[in-house]
Design an enzyme around this catalytic site. Structure first.
Site, PDB file in Angstrom:
ATOM      1  N   ASP A  54      16.196  12.098  84.867  1.00  0.00           N
ATOM      2  CA  ASP A  54      14.976  11.415  85.294  1.00  0.00           C
ATOM      3  C   ASP A  54      15.293  10.333  86.329  1.00  0.00           C
ATOM      4  O   ASP A  54      16.402   9.779  86.333  1.00  0.00           O
ATOM      5  CB  ASP A  54      14.327  10.801  84.045  1.00  0.00           C
ATOM      6  CG  ASP A  54      12.846  10.556  84.216  1.00  0.00           C
ATOM      7  OD1 ASP A  54      12.291  10.877  85.286  1.00  0.00           O
ATOM      8  OD2 ASP A  54      12.238  10.021  83.275  1.00  0.00           O
TER       9      ASP A  54
ATOM     10  N   ARG B 195      11.751   7.780  91.636  1.00  0.00           N
ATOM     11  CA  ARG B 195      11.857   6.320  91.755  1.00  0.00           C
ATOM     12  C   ARG B 195      12.993   5.917  92.707  1.00  0.00           C
ATOM     13  O   ARG B 195      12.874   4.968  93.470  1.00  0.00           O
ATOM     14  CB  ARG B 195      12.064   5.670  90.384  1.00  0.00           C
ATOM     15  CG  ARG B 195      11.579   4.257  90.408  1.00  0.00           C
ATOM     16  CD  ARG B 195      11.681   3.457  89.134  1.00  0.00           C
ATOM     17  NE  ARG B 195      11.545   4.178  87.897  1.00  0.00           N
ATOM     18  CZ  ARG B 195      12.062   3.743  86.747  1.00  0.00           C
ATOM     19  NH1 ARG B 195      12.762   2.622  86.725  1.00  0.00           N
ATOM     20  NH2 ARG B 195      11.896   4.434  85.639  1.00  0.00           N
TER      21      ARG B 195
ATOM     22  N   ASN C  53       6.014  20.440  84.660  1.00  0.00           N
ATOM     23  CA  ASN C  53       6.231  20.178  86.090  1.00  0.00           C
ATOM     24  C   ASN C  53       5.335  21.013  87.011  1.00  0.00           C
ATOM     25  O   ASN C  53       5.182  20.684  88.186  1.00  0.00           O
ATOM     26  CB  ASN C  53       7.706  20.399  86.478  1.00  0.00           C
ATOM     27  CG  ASN C  53       8.623  19.304  85.956  1.00  0.00           C
ATOM     28  OD1 ASN C  53       9.831  19.493  85.794  1.00  0.00           O
ATOM     29  ND2 ASN C  53       8.060  18.121  85.673  1.00  0.00           N
TER      30      ASN C  53
END
Ligand code: V07
Length: 264
Positions: free
Chosen positions: A38, A42, A86
């Site tokens: 993950d 970001r 997803n």
């Protein structure tokens, strides 16, 4: 009087990655490590880059982590590459993600073969684009006879779907009288899962600070040690991995000796 002895025990000695690696390799290693990779989006956002740049960088981390896990002597590495959830992402992002297996393998397949790594997959291949399926199929065939570390990609994988499919399989065997009600045990359920040929993970790692399982290997993770790190997946490196392994070795040593009153 015991000053010197005590100091020796309590003072942190700086040690190189190489030294830490040597020490870790002498201790019990998890057989099967599973990772939720993950933080790619970001990572990209922090750099004002498009999300796909994060995914691409994450792919390089897959290569590094695979080679390092192999060096550590880990036997199975399962990576959550694409979840059934997803599909809700923007089509352009999905299209990009579906090209990553092909790019990864056209770049790194020779290196995987050299390192005796065997590529496998869990999840449903059906919904994957043909080019994605073909790339993975080719890699599985090219590495089918390798007997080193298994690199197991979870692609279009969801744990509840896997469990539902296992229940269907067992129910159909029941209705055809090929198994009896008494045969429904933890072992036969395990045997009906997509991981039937693999040991359960000893260690789950999730990067990027989220503390959830997100429908990943719920049945198989029943007894696993869980490690959550704030490091974003593209930044996850040998030092991060070794840190997690060292933590695991401290924890499983405590558990092994039944120092306290731990529950397995
Ligand atoms: C993907 C890179 C890693 C971070 C998570 C999301 C993006 C490697 C593969 C892959 C899959 C199968 C295979 C060989 C490589 C991959 C997807 C996404 C969908 F046989 N990285 N990676 N597949 N990311």
């Amino acid at each position: 009087m015991f000053d010197k002895l005590l100091r020796k025990k309590t003072t942190a000695v700086p040690s190189t990655l190489q030294e830490r690696l040597t020490i870790a390799k002498e201790k019990p290693m998890p057989t099967h490590v599973a990772i939720i990779m993950d933080g790619n989006g970001r990572w990209a956002k922090q750099r004002k880059l498009p999300r796909i740049a994060g995914h691409h960088e994450g792919m390089k981390t897959v290569r590094r982590t695979t080679l390092f896990a192999n060096e550590l002597g880990i036997r199975v590495l399962t990576l959550y590459a694409f979840s059934t959830e997803n599909w809700k992402r923007p089509k352009r992002e999905i299209d990009f993600l579906m090209k990553l297996p092909g790019e990864f393998l056209s770049t790194y397949l020779p290196e995987l073969v050299e390192n005796n790594v065997k590529v496998e997959m869990i999840g449903s291949a059906e919904l994957l684009p043909i080019h994605t399926k073909e790339a993975i199929q080719k890699a599985m065939e090219a590495t089918a006879h390798n007997d080193g570390m298994i690199l197991n990609f979870a692609m279009n994988y969801g744990s509840r779907f896997e469990i539902a499919e296992a229940v269907k399989k067992l129910a159909s065997q029941l209705s055809e009288n090929t198994i009896h009600l008494d045969d429904l045990t933890e072992e036969t359920v395990s045997g009906a899962m997509m991981t039937s040929h693999l040991p359960d993970p000893d260690l789950l790692i999730r990067t990027s600070g989220e503390v959830r399982l997100s429908n990943f290997m719920l049945w198989q993770l029943a007894y696993a040690e869980l490690a959550f790190t704030d490091v974003l997946w593209p930044d996850f490196n040998e030092a991060s991995m070794l840190g997690v392994i060292e933590d695991y070795q401290k924890r499983s040593r405590r558990f092994g000796s039944l120092e306290g009153d731990e529950i397995k």
